[in-house]
Design a protein around this motif. Structure first.
Motif, PDB file in Angstrom:
ATOM      1  N   GLU A   1      39.014  11.461 102.394  1.00 45.15           N
ATOM      2  CA  GLU A   1      40.297  12.279 102.807  1.00 45.15           C
ATOM      3  C   GLU A   1      39.996  12.420 103.986  1.00 45.15           C
ATOM      4  O   GLU A   1      41.347  12.529 104.691  1.00 45.15           O
ATOM      5  N   VAL A   2      39.208  12.445 104.944  1.00 45.15           N
ATOM      6  CA  VAL A   2      39.197  12.580 106.408  1.00 45.15           C
ATOM      7  C   VAL A   2      39.854  11.133 106.891  1.00 45.15           C
ATOM      8  O   VAL A   2      41.014  11.029 107.746  1.00 45.15           O
TER       9      VAL A   2
ATOM     10  N   LEU B   1      43.648  11.613 106.090  1.00 47.31           N
ATOM     11  CA  LEU B   1      44.320  12.415 107.118  1.00 47.31           C
ATOM     12  C   LEU B   1      44.719  11.801 108.278  1.00 47.31           C
ATOM     13  O   LEU B   1      45.522  11.952 108.658  1.00 47.31           O
ATOM     14  N   ARG B   2      43.561  10.914 108.645  1.00 45.09           N
ATOM     15  CA  ARG B   2      44.062  10.322 110.055  1.00 45.09           C
ATOM     16  C   ARG B   2      44.740   9.283 110.024  1.00 45.09           C
ATOM     17  O   ARG B   2      45.206   8.843 110.786  1.00 45.09           O
TER      18      ARG B   2
ATOM     19  N   GLU C   1      43.099  17.671 113.954  1.00 45.66           N
ATOM     20  CA  GLU C   1      41.673  18.242 114.370  1.00 45.66           C
ATOM     21  C   GLU C   1      41.722  19.499 113.304  1.00 45.66           C
ATOM     22  O   GLU C   1      40.364  19.632 112.856  1.00 45.66           O
TER      23      GLU C   1
ATOM     24  N   GLU D   1      42.784  19.865 110.311  1.00 43.46           N
ATOM     25  CA  GLU D   1      42.837  19.560 108.942  1.00 43.46           C
ATOM     26  C   GLU D   1      41.492  18.802 108.520  1.00 43.46           C
ATOM     27  O   GLU D   1      40.909  19.105 107.680  1.00 43.46           O
ATOM     28  N   VAL D   2      41.019  18.073 109.485  1.00 42.19           N
ATOM     29  CA  VAL D   2      39.809  17.387 109.339  1.00 42.19           C
ATOM     30  C   VAL D   2      38.521  18.501 109.284  1.00 42.19           C
ATOM     31  O   VAL D   2      37.687  18.404 108.387  1.00 42.19           O
TER      32      VAL D   2
ATOM     33  N   LEU E   1      38.896  20.100 105.830  1.00 50.43           N
ATOM     34  CA  LEU E   1      38.255  19.035 104.872  1.00 50.43           C
ATOM     35  C   LEU E   1      36.916  19.367 104.880  1.00 50.43           C
ATOM     36  O   LEU E   1      36.060  19.520 103.514  1.00 50.43           O
TER      37      LEU E   1
END
Lengths: 391, 391
Positions: free
Chosen positions: A200-201, A204-205, B198, B200-201, B204
């Motif tokens: 997921e990370v 997101l990136r 940043e 959102e990570v 998560l």
């Protein structure tokens, strides 16, 4: 994006209805597709050959004027909202506005999606508008055929998916095994939750998000809908199924790989090879004019010839190949067309998954999934990721 | 979680209806709340004093039996689905099943949510079941009052929110300023997109997700619904509004801070101080029996006394305090009760935001938001994060 609404036009003409009406927020893919507008609260889209939007409040009005693919954008106040509140009360006024909005385009009868809100349908009918649920979901059907721009959006989501899959695979490649046979990562037990976080990370990136990922080993993997949890063990297959959505475009990707750290049993090795063969047989069958059912049959043939049960050979099967071969992917991660026993003709622009798999709680699960687009003369695979069981 | 459905019972008794019926997936908060079950595809929940679930396919049946807060869990096949397909066709059979399911509990009339699907309502009515849209959305109303367990879920989401806010603040604290007055981060221009990533990570990694975050500076921040984009400049206020959802519990948090790197203008400084005072005036007004409208009035009083426009003093105001003071937070990030001009009585267990703010495209925007729970004798603030403009 410039969708081809001729099928929608034909459907309205066939049914002798003046327009198609949607009342939903843009999480509803039909709404987002028809309106071309992204808004978190419900709004109204009328299609009568052109697209007309109606907003209850003014909040989204300016943005909709700039962004939506609409011939007209209007608000409740443009239809005498205050006078209607005074006359009918605040609960009823929006329905009177909506009926007036429809009639301003000469629309006296509408098709609506099957899940259109009953309170709005009841009120419109009370005001003399004919409201017919569209059991064929024609907008959903139109969406199944993608434009070049949509295919690019899906390709982008799948590219992010490949990076996320690589991040997951890296955790397995670098995993150790502790004295209890559990996989480890930097001294900790490697869990499904840890792998999902990495996926997921990474997504997101890369501009994507997703609600759920399947990272399931052992008996969890034998249930195709189990998302997985807890530690992984060596020597057992681990299914990683990732379906991210690009946050900007809203289009999805979808891919599954099965990994194993350690030594594969003979059964797992056979299952993997068989599933690769089933996958190839399915792809060989994909072309315009072939049915989703024929593609599904190609998979069932491979499995059944090898003696594995399928839902085709035994509709109550609980082990073996116990789901469909695939589904459409677009704004929804599961959409038309079906690549299963009832799947109709494939057309150029259909984007579908091919995802055969075998399951048994005593063995675990194996699944392989790519995402392909049907082309004029066959298909193009939108997925670029190797298939390798033991990492 | 053990919700108190006495209000639902009273509503059904008042309206002389046998049950409450929902047909939706669990992204619909009323469905998740009433059924206690999380499923990605639509299913049916009947409440008749007890909760009864009906699934079209068997896929979720076993899990529902284990997980749902339901007296009974049944499937279409339990109501002669195959015979009904043979008799009525595959399109109509599910409606015949649903009617039989209702009648098996003696239910001949149901209230449904306003957005219940029209195709199901039409079919049930054709089969003699009374279907009345519930314009009061009584389940939504019941959900407004949280149990202790729900308050803990919200507290957890808000704790993750605090970590995400700290991650954002850190980027601003560490930011440089380039020759054009733009903020920088490790040599690159610091953008809204970078700060959101940043946030959102961080979420998560703390079990939360979110679709959208507002990180907006300059003129973007003057539109309360602009999510922000592009580079930030020194000396201008930046609104950071984060509303994460815990992925396991599905409950939300909500918090806003306004940061500024460099020197605040006199106007921005005044706005910030005034907004802190409005925030405190609102909190002073929060107690059981006070109305959401009274809390909102307390904010308007502060702003109007300082000469700032509000929607109360001028309903067409486009600058000043141009939104409501707050809203309920729970399974939905915007839910009942309202803390605005029409807000009703607050009750213990209501979880609400308090979020005054001032906006003007020529100045930017300032907003401060905490999340509080109404208690027997006032409120408890679920937010623990300092308010400081210049970082």
């Amino acid at each position: 994006m410039d969708p081809d609404f001729s099928r929608l036009d034909a459907s309205l003409a066939d049914r002798d209805l003046d327009g198609y009406l949607i009342d939903a927020d843009s999480e509803n893919a039909d709404q987002y597709y028809l309106s071309g507008f992204d808004a978190p609260d419900p709004f109204v889209t009328l299609y009568d050959g052109e697209v007309h939007l109606l907003f209850g409040r003014s909040l989204e009005y300016g943005r909709a004027k700039r962004e939506a693919r609409a011939a007209t954008v209007e608000r409740n106040v443009d239809f005498g909202y205050r006078e209607k509140v005074a006359e009918h009360g605040a609960d009823e006024a929006p329905f009177h506005v909506l009926a007036e909005f429809l009639r301003s385009y000469g629309v006296e009868s509408v098709a609506v999606p099957p899940r259109f809100p009953v309170s709005v349908a009841d009120a419109l009918r009370d005001l003399g508008i004919t409201v017919e649920p569209d059991r064929d979901s024609v907008v959903t059907d139109v969406r199944a055929t993608k434009t070049e721009a949509e295919i690019e959006f899906i390709r982008d989501a799948q590219a992010a998916n490949e990076k996320a899959m690589a991040a997951a695979e890296r955790l397995f490649r670098e995993a150790g095994v502790d004295g209890d046979g559990r996989l480890t990562c930097e001294g900790d037990v490697l869990t499904s939750e840890r792998v999902k976080e990495e996926i997921e990370v990474t997504l997101l990136r890369n501009g994507c998000a997703l609600d759920q990922t399947i990272v399931a080993g052992g008996a969890d993997a034998a249930d195709p809908h189990d998302r997985g949890s807890g530690p992984f063990r060596a020597d057992e297959p681990i299914i990683v199924d990732i379906f991210p959505r690009n946050k900007a475009t809203k289009y999805n990707g979808d891919m599954t790989r099965t990994f194993l750290v350690g030594e594969a049993s003979e059964t797992v090795r056979e299952w993997y090879d068989l599933t690769e063969r089933a996958y190839e047989a399915a792809l060989d069958a994909v072309e315009p004019g072939a049915t989703g059912a024929a593609v599904h049959d190609a998979v069932c043939d491979v499995y059944e010839e090898a003696g594995e049960p399928t839902l085709r050979s035994d509709e109550s099967a609980e082990t073996g190949f116990i789901h469909s071969t695939g589904h459409g992917v677009g704004l929804d991660v599961h959409e038309q067309p079906s690549v299963g026993p009832n799947g109709g003709e494939l057309e150029p622009g259909h984007v579908i998954t091919i995802e055969p798999g075998l399951y048994d709680p005593d063995v675990g699960g194996v699944r392989l999934e790519d995402l392909v687009v049907v082309t004029e003369d066959g298909y193009e695979n939108l997925t670029d990721y190797p298939m390798e069981l033991v990492v």
